[in-house]
Design a protein around this motif. Sequence first.
Motif, PDB file in Angstrom:
ATOM      1  N   VAL A  44       0.825  -1.201   0.000  1.00  0.00           N
ATOM      2  CA  VAL A  44       0.000   0.000   0.000  1.00  0.00           C
ATOM      3  C   VAL A  44       0.869   1.265   0.000  1.00  0.00           C
ATOM      4  O   VAL A  44       0.482   2.290  -0.570  1.00  0.00           O
ATOM      5  N   ARG A  45       2.046   1.177   0.605  1.00  0.00           N
ATOM      6  CA  ARG A  45       2.949   2.334   0.544  1.00  0.00           C
ATOM      7  C   ARG A  45       3.434   2.542  -0.887  1.00  0.00           C
ATOM      8  O   ARG A  45       3.591   3.676  -1.355  1.00  0.00           O
ATOM      9  N   GLY A  46       3.673   1.421  -1.585  1.00  0.00           N
ATOM     10  CA  GLY A  46       4.074   1.519  -2.985  1.00  0.00           C
ATOM     11  C   GLY A  46       2.986   2.110  -3.859  1.00  0.00           C
ATOM     12  O   GLY A  46       3.260   2.591  -4.964  1.00  0.00           O
ATOM     13  N   ALA A  47       1.729   2.068  -3.369  1.00  0.00           N
ATOM     14  CA  ALA A  47       0.617   2.665  -4.117  1.00  0.00           C
ATOM     15  C   ALA A  47       0.379   4.115  -3.708  1.00  0.00           C
ATOM     16  O   ALA A  47      -0.628   4.715  -4.117  1.00  0.00           O
ATOM     17  N   GLY A  48       1.277   4.665  -2.908  1.00  0.00           N
ATOM     18  CA  GLY A  48       1.167   6.067  -2.530  1.00  0.00           C
ATOM     19  C   GLY A  48       0.230   6.332  -1.369  1.00  0.00           C
ATOM     20  O   GLY A  48      -0.141   7.487  -1.124  1.00  0.00           O
ATOM     21  N   LEU A  49      -0.175   5.302  -0.643  1.00  0.00           N
ATOM     22  CA  LEU A  49      -1.068   5.457   0.498  1.00  0.00           C
ATOM     23  C   LEU A  49      -0.283   5.353   1.801  1.00  0.00           C
ATOM     24  O   LEU A  49       0.793   4.744   1.859  1.00  0.00           O
ATOM     25  N   TRP A 151      -7.357  -3.919  -6.798  1.00  0.00           N
ATOM     26  CA  TRP A 151      -8.255  -3.074  -6.004  1.00  0.00           C
ATOM     27  C   TRP A 151      -7.617  -1.715  -5.736  1.00  0.00           C
ATOM     28  O   TRP A 151      -8.290  -0.683  -5.827  1.00  0.00           O
ATOM     29  N   LEU A 152      -6.333  -1.725  -5.408  1.00  0.00           N
ATOM     30  CA  LEU A 152      -5.639  -0.455  -5.185  1.00  0.00           C
ATOM     31  C   LEU A 152      -5.696   0.422  -6.439  1.00  0.00           C
ATOM     32  O   LEU A 152      -5.926   1.637  -6.360  1.00  0.00           O
ATOM     33  N   ALA A 153      -5.500  -0.200  -7.583  1.00  0.00           N
ATOM     34  CA  ALA A 153      -5.584   0.572  -8.831  1.00  0.00           C
ATOM     35  C   ALA A 153      -7.001   1.107  -9.051  1.00  0.00           C
ATOM     36  O   ALA A 153      -7.189   2.236  -9.502  1.00  0.00           O
ATOM     37  N   ASP A 154      -8.006   0.297  -8.693  1.00  0.00           N
ATOM     38  CA  ASP A 154      -9.397   0.710  -8.879  1.00  0.00           C
ATOM     39  C   ASP A 154      -9.767   1.908  -8.011  1.00  0.00           C
ATOM     40  O   ASP A 154     -10.634   2.708  -8.390  1.00  0.00           O
ATOM     41  N   ILE A 155      -9.136   2.030  -6.855  1.00  0.00           N
ATOM     42  CA  ILE A 155      -9.465   3.170  -5.984  1.00  0.00           C
ATOM     43  C   ILE A 155      -8.514   4.345  -6.226  1.00  0.00           C
ATOM     44  O   ILE A 155      -8.425   5.267  -5.412  1.00  0.00           O
ATOM     45  N   GLY A 156      -7.798   4.278  -7.324  1.00  0.00           N
ATOM     46  CA  GLY A 156      -6.949   5.393  -7.713  1.00  0.00           C
ATOM     47  C   GLY A 156      -5.589   5.398  -7.080  1.00  0.00           C
ATOM     48  O   GLY A 156      -4.989   6.465  -6.893  1.00  0.00           O
ATOM     49  N   PRO A 158      -2.584   3.283  -8.095  1.00  0.00           N
ATOM     50  CA  PRO A 158      -1.785   2.287  -8.827  1.00  0.00           C
ATOM     51  C   PRO A 158      -0.391   2.178  -8.226  1.00  0.00           C
ATOM     52  O   PRO A 158       0.147   3.123  -7.651  1.00  0.00           O
ATOM     53  N   LEU A 159       0.211   0.999  -8.393  1.00  0.00           N
ATOM     54  CA  LEU A 159       1.513   0.734  -7.791  1.00  0.00           C
ATOM     55  C   LEU A 159       2.616   1.532  -8.478  1.00  0.00           C
ATOM     56  O   LEU A 159       2.624   1.713  -9.690  1.00  0.00           O
ATOM     57  N   GLY A 160       3.557   1.975  -7.653  1.00  0.00           N
ATOM     58  CA  GLY A 160       4.754   2.642  -8.166  1.00  0.00           C
ATOM     59  C   GLY A 160       5.945   1.703  -8.077  1.00  0.00           C
ATOM     60  O   GLY A 160       5.872   0.546  -8.490  1.00  0.00           O
ATOM     61  N   ASP A 161       7.028   2.182  -7.505  1.00  0.00           N
ATOM     62  CA  ASP A 161       8.267   1.409  -7.412  1.00  0.00           C
ATOM     63  C   ASP A 161       8.177   0.442  -6.234  1.00  0.00           C
ATOM     64  O   ASP A 161       8.490   0.779  -5.093  1.00  0.00           O
TER      65      ASP A 161
END
Length: 786
Positions: A44-49, A151-156, A158-161
């Motif tokens: 989730v941190r990689g998804a910017g959250l 799901w992470l991508a669906d809620i805006g 998306p995964l980064g590095d």
Amino acid sequence: MARHPALATLLAAANDPAGTLETLRGQGHRPIRLLGMDAPRALVRGAGLLPVRLVPTHEPTPMMDAIMGGAGLSVRGKSLLEQMVGDRAKPDPVLITSADNEQPQVFAALRELARQAGDRLGPVHFLDRLYGDTETVARYNAHRLAQARDWLADIGAPLGDMAQADTDEARLRTLLARALDLRSVGRLTGAEAARIVAAAAILPLEQVEASLSALLADPPPLVPTALPLFLTGSTQEDFRTYDGLEAAGALVVGEGQDWGRPWCDMQAPLARRIQDDPAAIIAMAKGAGAAALVHALRPGDEAAPWDAKPLRTACAAAGLPFLAVTWNGNGEMPPALTPFLADPTAPPAPPAPKPPPSPTRAGGGRAALKPPTRSRKSLSAVASFGQFQRDWFAGLRAQVAAGAPLAVVNANAPQEILRAMDIPFVVNQWWASIVAAKQQSGRYFRLLRDRDYPADVEAYSAQGLAAAFDEDAENAPWGGLPKPDFLAAVTGTDATPRLFRQWAMETGADLYLYQRSFDSRWQLPTTWWDDLPGDWDQHLEPERLDLMEGELRAHVARLEAATGKHLDPERFAQVMDLVNEQEEWYRRTRDLIAATYPAPVSIVDTMPATMVPQWHRGSVWARDAAKALYEEVAARAAAGEAACAKERVRLMWVGRGLWSDMGFYQRWEESHGAVFVCSMYLSLAADGYIRHHDRGRDPMRALAARFVTMGDELRMPTWAGAWHVRDARLHGVQGAVALTDADPFVLRALEEAGIPVLRLDLDNYNQESADAAGVDAAVTRFIEAL
């Protein structure tokens, strides 16, 4: 005054998580609430959250109390739901894992609340992560993690590095472990360490790293000398146990609970570890410099009590003082702690005298709700089934005495492969019902307690373990349960693997534990009883079927290697067909009873008439017995015979049956014309087992489809509520009577459908303390008010 500036920052975040979270939102962070110590924080941190742990609080739960009527859910579960179904305009996303068996229930409760009341929640996802070293488990987890990414991508988000996120997470855990080790040199208290872990699970990574680095570069002053303790037992989601121990003169220098050093080391959740190796725990305790070990239990935790005996034994061998205590829900220190902390090496005080036993029947069993009353049976099939069961069990004992292997399996574990391989087996819950019916439960409880096992935790399922200690040939039910060679269960509760592990250790049996998976979908069909018999492959998640099919094939291979027997595919297909035929007869019987007024039979007849053949599922006798049941019920209906000729009220029974007092169900027939016409036993047989394997489908996969949902139908919100409502309407009941352990969402669904519910403070096994007169009066008032 703060002992250290960096420490003060961390403690402030831990002590006020709600305020900290609001501050972080104001700083532009986008939080995601994570329920479960094994939540994928790097993902989730990689998804910017910003990953923020979600744990229960001690705040009131008015919303959940209103919704659930103040009953059913644990205090922990209600607190978690209260926080997630809050009144924020834009609730945070929530990711829930299956770190323990309550968390899938919480997810299912959220799903059902959203379905019933409109989706007022933020995005919610369930990650069913399993623990095991098989390729089947690895594939399952890969599917579930891929779904979490989607799901992470669906809620805006998306995964980064992800490589960098993984590196950052590993670096943080290492730094945190080094900080916790400051306890061993007297620079940190256990209470401070617990709060540091909590802060690390809330704050942004850079803030945690800065504080931890400052703490390590310039450690806090020495703490006062105190008795060094190692803490095990239940997962500690708050700080009260640490605070209480240290206020009483101890210093917690290490722990084996989730939110401590195990979190730094990314261990599997405590509930998902079959049992921590006692020798490893002793080594950890001594490595931390502990002079004693405290096994602290949270009220309602049914898993940790099973760890007490092996830990006590290992501590005695290592010369490490040990104490197991239950910390009540108010955080008050258990009385036994005071003398233990004063001198851990002193002999423990003798237990307080036990009150005189309640009146019992012959054989030392527990008292029934009223003096013994034999139920009146209408069906001749019941009597013949009972005699068959006695003859079968006598034959099984003779087979075992002659050298045949014996398997004992939980009711939710597949028995069809044992039937097809001609391996004699006993179903654990059948044995428990025999113990109860023979009024031996009180004696069996004492057998467990006298050997340092929990006597009131998973009591129904523990009667097989108790039988291993039964040397009373005169009172042993039906001659006693022989020692098993094989044990099998699905890990349906957190206590199950521990209980079965102890059972295997006591008997030398080979233990096979099936992985329990959970449905992760947010939208579910609510008419599964129509969909699953013929189209299970279209309505169940394929990854769950893959997992259970792999588990089944692995168990077959293990049985083949151990016994020299072979699973013949043709014979196995025949067993599956016999089961389907048997359950089809049950469906016809259920539908006939539901449509006939007055009811030709009551659950006093259908419960034993269903369950005895169910224990022999897959045999010709069981198929024919189910057919004979239908034919006798049909004959009674055609002749106008009834369980109660003056039937005026139809009732549903919710929960396990009162096998030790079946006369309970007939107590209001003559006085009020009230008949219990339906229970889970016949209805689940009718709706929960049929899985056709036509159209070229693999019988083994069909068996997986049967057991992958086992338990969902009875206790999982959405699944269970809709089914009970449908069954109540089908039978035309005016009210439902429920046991203590009935699912609150089932009861709520019944009430919302206009079906009144009476909740009895009673379970099906521990009736010793029941208020017999109060229970009867409550049922009478309920019936008269319908």
